[in-house]
Design a protein around this motif. Structure first.
Motif, PDB file in Angstrom:
ATOM      1  N   ALA A  77       0.834  -1.210   0.000  1.00 46.64           N
ATOM      2  CA  ALA A  77       0.000   0.000   0.000  1.00 46.64           C
ATOM      3  C   ALA A  77       0.863   1.252   0.000  1.00 46.64           C
ATOM      4  N   SER A 131      -7.022  -6.161   0.688  1.00 46.32           N
ATOM      5  CA  SER A 131      -6.565  -5.068   1.554  1.00 46.32           C
ATOM      6  C   SER A 131      -5.331  -5.492   2.359  1.00 46.32           C
ATOM      7  N   SER A 132      -4.679  -4.499   2.979  1.00 47.48           N
ATOM      8  CA  SER A 132      -3.514  -4.788   3.831  1.00 47.48           C
ATOM      9  C   SER A 132      -3.917  -5.674   5.004  1.00 47.48           C
ATOM     10  N   ASP A 133      -5.118  -5.448   5.542  1.00 48.70           N
ATOM     11  CA  ASP A 133      -5.593  -6.249   6.672  1.00 48.70           C
ATOM     12  C   ASP A 133      -5.785  -7.706   6.258  1.00 48.70           C
ATOM     13  N   THR A 134      -6.327  -7.924   5.051  1.00 47.15           N
ATOM     14  CA  THR A 134      -6.525  -9.289   4.551  1.00 47.15           C
ATOM     15  C   THR A 134      -5.182  -9.984   4.326  1.00 47.15           C
ATOM     16  N   TYR A 194      -3.718  -4.589  10.110  1.00 47.97           N
ATOM     17  CA  TYR A 194      -4.918  -3.993  10.712  1.00 47.97           C
ATOM     18  C   TYR A 194      -4.745  -2.484  10.905  1.00 47.97           C
ATOM     19  N   THR A 214      -4.901  -0.569   7.579  1.00 46.06           N
ATOM     20  CA  THR A 214      -6.265  -0.503   7.046  1.00 46.06           C
ATOM     21  C   THR A 214      -7.163   0.372   7.909  1.00 46.06           C
ATOM     22  N   LYS A 221      -1.963  -8.157  -3.319  1.00 50.49           N
ATOM     23  CA  LYS A 221      -2.395  -6.752  -3.342  1.00 50.49           C
ATOM     24  C   LYS A 221      -2.741  -6.288  -4.761  1.00 50.49           C
ATOM     25  N   ASN A 223      -6.322   3.902   7.519  1.00 46.78           N
ATOM     26  CA  ASN A 223      -6.396   4.284   6.101  1.00 46.78           C
ATOM     27  C   ASN A 223      -5.111   4.969   5.633  1.00 46.78           C
TER      28      ASN A 223
END
Length: 406
Positions: A45, A263-266, A166, A169, A257, A172
């Motif tokens: 990200a 997402s970064s959390d996933t 976490y 994300t 990604k 943000n």
């Protein structure tokens, strides 16, 4: 008889003390690796936020791994001479500081410098931790205790990746994960200062003092040259394995990604689950296997299983959840392979464990550097090429081992 009883009592107390020091190092390594992994799921990200080319991911990792190649044996050898705590205590703080620069800096040369500092600190962390535990362990306990450290790094990595993903994300903004690394690194350095026990004292012997002056951070190749023939061959195996594993491993987060659009959390959750499974492998499965089979036999078996798994992943990567379960299982195989690689070399030497395991870590880091550099370009050219190169390189490694009759 009284003397024998007293000797036995003192020996038992010494063993108990050594076990406590080993357990302290396992805890400290666990904390270090939590901090060191906070930024990984946020890095894709960050690259996207900066508008950098995708292949830069491999270049950044290659710079970091090259620094690890230089620092691992040097800091391991230095720790053997001046004391392991004196080196280890600075590593988390240095890592956190460099990650703060990496997360918030915008000047590319500065970013690459920060990556090199991270690699220097990471290389020193692994060399000292493995050397510390190996030096305190009886010969028959080395494999088990090194596996425990590996297990701590796996579970610490899982937690760190989940927290880092976490935070990136939830806020943000991926930069918050890197700020957290600086805070965490500073705290862990303080904890090391408070609870780690020194096991190597500075030697006042003039010859020892003279040899300290010969320590050179660019002497990695000289250290490798000093190894016996078998260890040199096994260093080649570790190097090639690093290339194969990380041509895929370094690309995975970016594959998820940029091509799976998660997402970064996933990403953090996926890596956490993979690492938890790898923890089971290194902490429990490996221990049971070591009671029944030789390290070398286990090593060959898991390389073979890894090749089979990666082949299935490559063919089924777009077919539902199955390949992702297999990716998690594959993580277990390569963590076991990495752990055993260190053990097999360490078993051949009685002294200078920091230096010897530093060399093993350095060679692995060079493999990581080459594999990571390849991964970014392979991913940019075709998202499935990292899987193919992994299969080819690891198959070559297995053939070399079988031909050499390792």
């Amino acid at each position: 008889e009284i003397v024998l009883e007293l000797t036995k009592y003192l020996k038992e107390k010494e063993i108990e003390k050594m076990k406590k020091n080993i357990n302290r190092m396992i805890i400290l390594m666990f904390l270090c690796i939590i901090v060191y992994n906070l930024g990984h799921p946020a890095t894709p990200a960050l690259i996207e936020l900066r508008g950098w080319k995708k292949s830069i991911s491999g270049e950044l990792m290659a710079f970091m791994s090259t620094a690890m190649f230089i620092s691992s044996p040097y800091l391991g050898a230095l720790a053997d001479r001046v004391g392991m705590k004196r080196i280890f205590v600075f590593m988390p703080f240095c890592y956190g500081m460099s990650q703060l620069i990496f997360g918030f800096g915008t000047n590319l040369p500065l970013i690459f410098l920060a990556r090199m500092i991270s690699g220097f600190a990471s290389g020193g962390t692994f060399a000292v931790a493995f050397g510390y535990v190996s030096q305190l362990s009886e010969k028959e306990e080395k494999a088990k205790n090194i596996a425990k450290v590996s297990s701590a790094t796996v579970i610490g990595g899982a937690i760190g990746q989940k927290i880092g993903g976490y935070v990136a994300t939830a806020m943000n903004d991926p930069r918050f994960s890197f700020a957290l690394q600086f805070i965490g690194g500073s705290i862990v350095s303080i904890i090391i200062l408070l609870i780690m026990k020194e096991i190597v004292k500075k030697d006042s012997n003039p010859e020892k003092e003279k040899s300290k002056k010969d320590l050179n951070p660019f002497a990695t190749f000289r250290y490798i040259k000093e190894l016996d023939g078998y260890s040199k061959f096994f260093c080649l195996i570790i190097l090639l394995s690093g290339i194969g594993i990380y041509s895929y491993g370094s690309a995975l987060n970016y594959f998820l990604k940029f091509y799976e659009k998660v997402s970064s959390d996933t990403i953090g959750t996926f890596v956490m689950c993979s690492s938890l499974l790898a923890f089971f492998g290194t902490a429990f499965l490996l221990g049971k296997l070591l009671k029944k089979f030789k390290e070398k036999s286990i090593y060959k078996f898991f390389i073979f299983i890894g090749i089979i798994l990666m082949s299935v992943i490559w063919f089924r990567v777009k077919l539902g959840v199955t390949p992702y379960i297999l990716m998690a299982v594959y993580t277990t195989t390569y963590e076991i392979v990495r752990s055993l690689g260190n053990t097999i070399i360490a078993q051949r030497y009685k002294e200078n464990q920091g230096k010897i395991l530093g060399v093993a870590s350095a060679v692995g880091s060079l493999g990581t550097a080459i594999g990571s550099l390849l991964s970014g370009h392979l991913l940019n050219f075709n998202p499935f090429f990292p899987f193919v190169v992994n299969i080819i390189v690891m198959s070559f490694v297995l053939i070399l081992i079988l031909v050499k009759k390792l």
